[in-house]
Design a protein around this motif. Sequence first.
Motif, PDB file in Angstrom:
ATOM      1  N   UNK A 199       0.838  -1.190   0.000  1.00 16.99           N
ATOM      2  CA  UNK A 199       0.000   0.000   0.000  1.00 16.99           C
ATOM      3  C   UNK A 199       0.875   1.243   0.000  1.00 16.99           C
ATOM      4  N   UNK A 200       0.332   2.343  -0.530  1.00 18.20           N
ATOM      5  CA  UNK A 200       1.024   3.612  -0.379  1.00 18.20           C
ATOM      6  C   UNK A 200       1.270   3.863   1.107  1.00 18.20           C
ATOM      7  N   UNK A 201       2.382   4.511   1.460  1.00 13.44           N
ATOM      8  CA  UNK A 201       2.721   4.671   2.881  1.00 13.44           C
ATOM      9  C   UNK A 201       1.615   5.287   3.727  1.00 13.44           C
ATOM     10  N   UNK A 202       0.938   6.314   3.218  1.00 10.64           N
ATOM     11  CA  UNK A 202      -0.115   6.941   4.009  1.00 10.64           C
ATOM     12  C   UNK A 202      -1.309   6.008   4.198  1.00 10.64           C
ATOM     13  N   UNK A 203      -1.613   5.205   3.179  1.00  9.88           N
ATOM     14  CA  UNK A 203      -2.709   4.250   3.320  1.00  9.88           C
ATOM     15  C   UNK A 203      -2.352   3.190   4.353  1.00  9.88           C
ATOM     16  N   UNK A 204      -1.138   2.686   4.296  1.00  7.36           N
ATOM     17  CA  UNK A 204      -0.742   1.679   5.273  1.00  7.36           C
ATOM     18  C   UNK A 204      -0.743   2.257   6.682  1.00  7.36           C
ATOM     19  N   UNK A 213      -6.085   9.912  -3.920  1.00  2.08           N
ATOM     20  CA  UNK A 213      -5.069   9.255  -4.752  1.00  2.08           C
ATOM     21  C   UNK A 213      -3.718   9.091  -4.069  1.00  2.08           C
ATOM     22  N   UNK A 214      -3.537   9.678  -2.885  1.00  7.43           N
ATOM     23  CA  UNK A 214      -2.305   9.432  -2.134  1.00  7.43           C
ATOM     24  C   UNK A 214      -2.477   8.287  -1.139  1.00  7.43           C
ATOM     25  N   UNK A 215      -3.649   7.643  -1.170  1.00  5.01           N
ATOM     26  CA  UNK A 215      -3.921   6.484  -0.325  1.00  5.01           C
ATOM     27  C   UNK A 215      -4.438   5.351  -1.212  1.00  5.01           C
ATOM     28  N   UNK A 216      -3.554   4.833  -2.047  1.00  3.57           N
ATOM     29  CA  UNK A 216      -3.946   3.794  -2.992  1.00  3.57           C
ATOM     30  C   UNK A 216      -3.231   2.480  -2.687  1.00  3.57           C
ATOM     31  N   UNK A 217      -3.895   1.350  -2.956  1.00  4.29           N
ATOM     32  CA  UNK A 217      -3.194   0.067  -2.907  1.00  4.29           C
ATOM     33  C   UNK A 217      -2.237  -0.048  -4.088  1.00  4.29           C
ATOM     34  N   UNK A 218      -1.221  -0.864  -3.915  1.00  7.99           N
ATOM     35  CA  UNK A 218      -0.247  -1.069  -4.984  1.00  7.99           C
ATOM     36  C   UNK A 218      -0.560  -2.351  -5.756  1.00  7.99           C
ATOM     37  N   UNK A 219      -0.218  -2.375  -7.040  1.00 11.10           N
ATOM     38  CA  UNK A 219      -0.486  -3.578  -7.842  1.00 11.10           C
ATOM     39  C   UNK A 219       0.541  -4.671  -7.581  1.00 11.10           C
ATOM     40  N   UNK A 220       0.159  -5.886  -7.951  1.00  6.66           N
ATOM     41  CA  UNK A 220       1.103  -7.001  -7.945  1.00  6.66           C
ATOM     42  C   UNK A 220       1.465  -7.309  -9.387  1.00  6.66           C
ATOM     43  N   UNK A 221       2.683  -6.968  -9.771  1.00  7.48           N
ATOM     44  CA  UNK A 221       3.166  -7.205 -11.130  1.00  7.48           C
ATOM     45  C   UNK A 221       3.948  -8.515 -11.157  1.00  7.48           C
ATOM     46  N   UNK A 222       3.675  -9.349 -12.138  1.00  2.60           N
ATOM     47  CA  UNK A 222       4.357 -10.634 -12.261  1.00  2.60           C
ATOM     48  C   UNK A 222       5.111 -10.684 -13.580  1.00  2.60           C
ATOM     49  N   UNK A 223       6.335 -11.164 -13.540  1.00  4.18           N
ATOM     50  CA  UNK A 223       7.160 -11.246 -14.743  1.00  4.18           C
ATOM     51  C   UNK A 223       6.538 -12.198 -15.755  1.00  4.18           C
ATOM     52  N   UNK A 230      -4.438   3.381 -12.587  1.00  3.58           N
ATOM     53  CA  UNK A 230      -5.392   4.315 -13.188  1.00  3.58           C
ATOM     54  C   UNK A 230      -6.630   4.524 -12.332  1.00  3.58           C
ATOM     55  N   UNK A 231      -7.095   3.473 -11.670  1.00  6.30           N
ATOM     56  CA  UNK A 231      -8.309   3.574 -10.866  1.00  6.30           C
ATOM     57  C   UNK A 231      -8.293   2.500  -9.797  1.00  6.30           C
ATOM     58  N   UNK A 232      -9.063   2.710  -8.742  1.00  5.76           N
ATOM     59  CA  UNK A 232      -9.042   1.769  -7.624  1.00  5.76           C
ATOM     60  C   UNK A 232     -10.342   1.855  -6.837  1.00  5.76           C
ATOM     61  N   UNK A 233     -10.591   0.818  -6.049  1.00  2.00           N
ATOM     62  CA  UNK A 233     -11.704   0.798  -5.112  1.00  2.00           C
ATOM     63  C   UNK A 233     -11.260   0.064  -3.862  1.00  2.00           C
ATOM     64  N   UNK A 234     -11.778   0.464  -2.719  1.00  2.66           N
ATOM     65  CA  UNK A 234     -11.393  -0.146  -1.442  1.00  2.66           C
ATOM     66  C   UNK A 234     -12.586  -0.119  -0.502  1.00  2.66           C
TER      67      UNK A 234
END
Length: 240
Positions: A77-82, A137-147, A160-164
């Motif tokens: 998560x973004x630091x402020x969200x966490x 937008x400064x409290x967003x979850x981060x994506x999980x990127x896989x190679x 681009x967009x999120x929901x929580x």
Amino acid sequence: MLGIGLIGGAAAGSWIAEDDEDSAARGFAAAVPVWHSVPVDTLFPPVVQGAGDGPGGADRTWTRIAVAPDSGCADAFDPLLWKVLADAGCRRLLRATYTDATQSYVTTVGLLFTRADPAGMSALATRFRTQHLAERPDLMPRPYAARNTPAAGFGDDQRATWTLSVRTDAPVVVYAVSGWADGRSVDTPQPAADAVRAGATTAQAQSGLGDEAQGLSGQIAQRLRRTVGSAATNATKRPS
């Protein structure tokens, strides 16, 4: 159709039909061990069908392309969200990333199992609702990127967009974050709730990315709700 209470923080409704405080307590307790007692394919199935979850009520199909190892929460998560979520504690975080049928979009959906009791989850939901934290937008979850997947380039700048949603009937926070699969950067992320509003003209709205985040998180939340409801019902049938 979206799961109950998926937008804007606090949740309405419950995992099971409730008629007294005991049933509410059973439902909450039944959700606690789900992160390790339920197969990953139950919570994050390889293919998710979203009837009516697309723009204009179109159907959606999502294919799972990666499952993150179950982990802690600080880097997800973004630091402020966490900082906000940390008060509820992190029992375990489960995440998976999906792509749509055309592989145009990628979405990470997550289930944060907290250590909070019902009062703690209610307080967290109230804070999100009254302070509009799920819209910042400064409290967003981060994506999980896989190679070696369509999500290989899905980083923080591609969100681009999120929901929580903070559940109040289970120690769970449900979220999703979406972006384009081509790896383009996004200067101004937009909450999914805004992107799906009638008349919205942003790139997220016109592309249907808001529907991707809301629809997939709703489907995963429904699966979790059914799983917890079944576990709570089975618990009442066991001899005391």
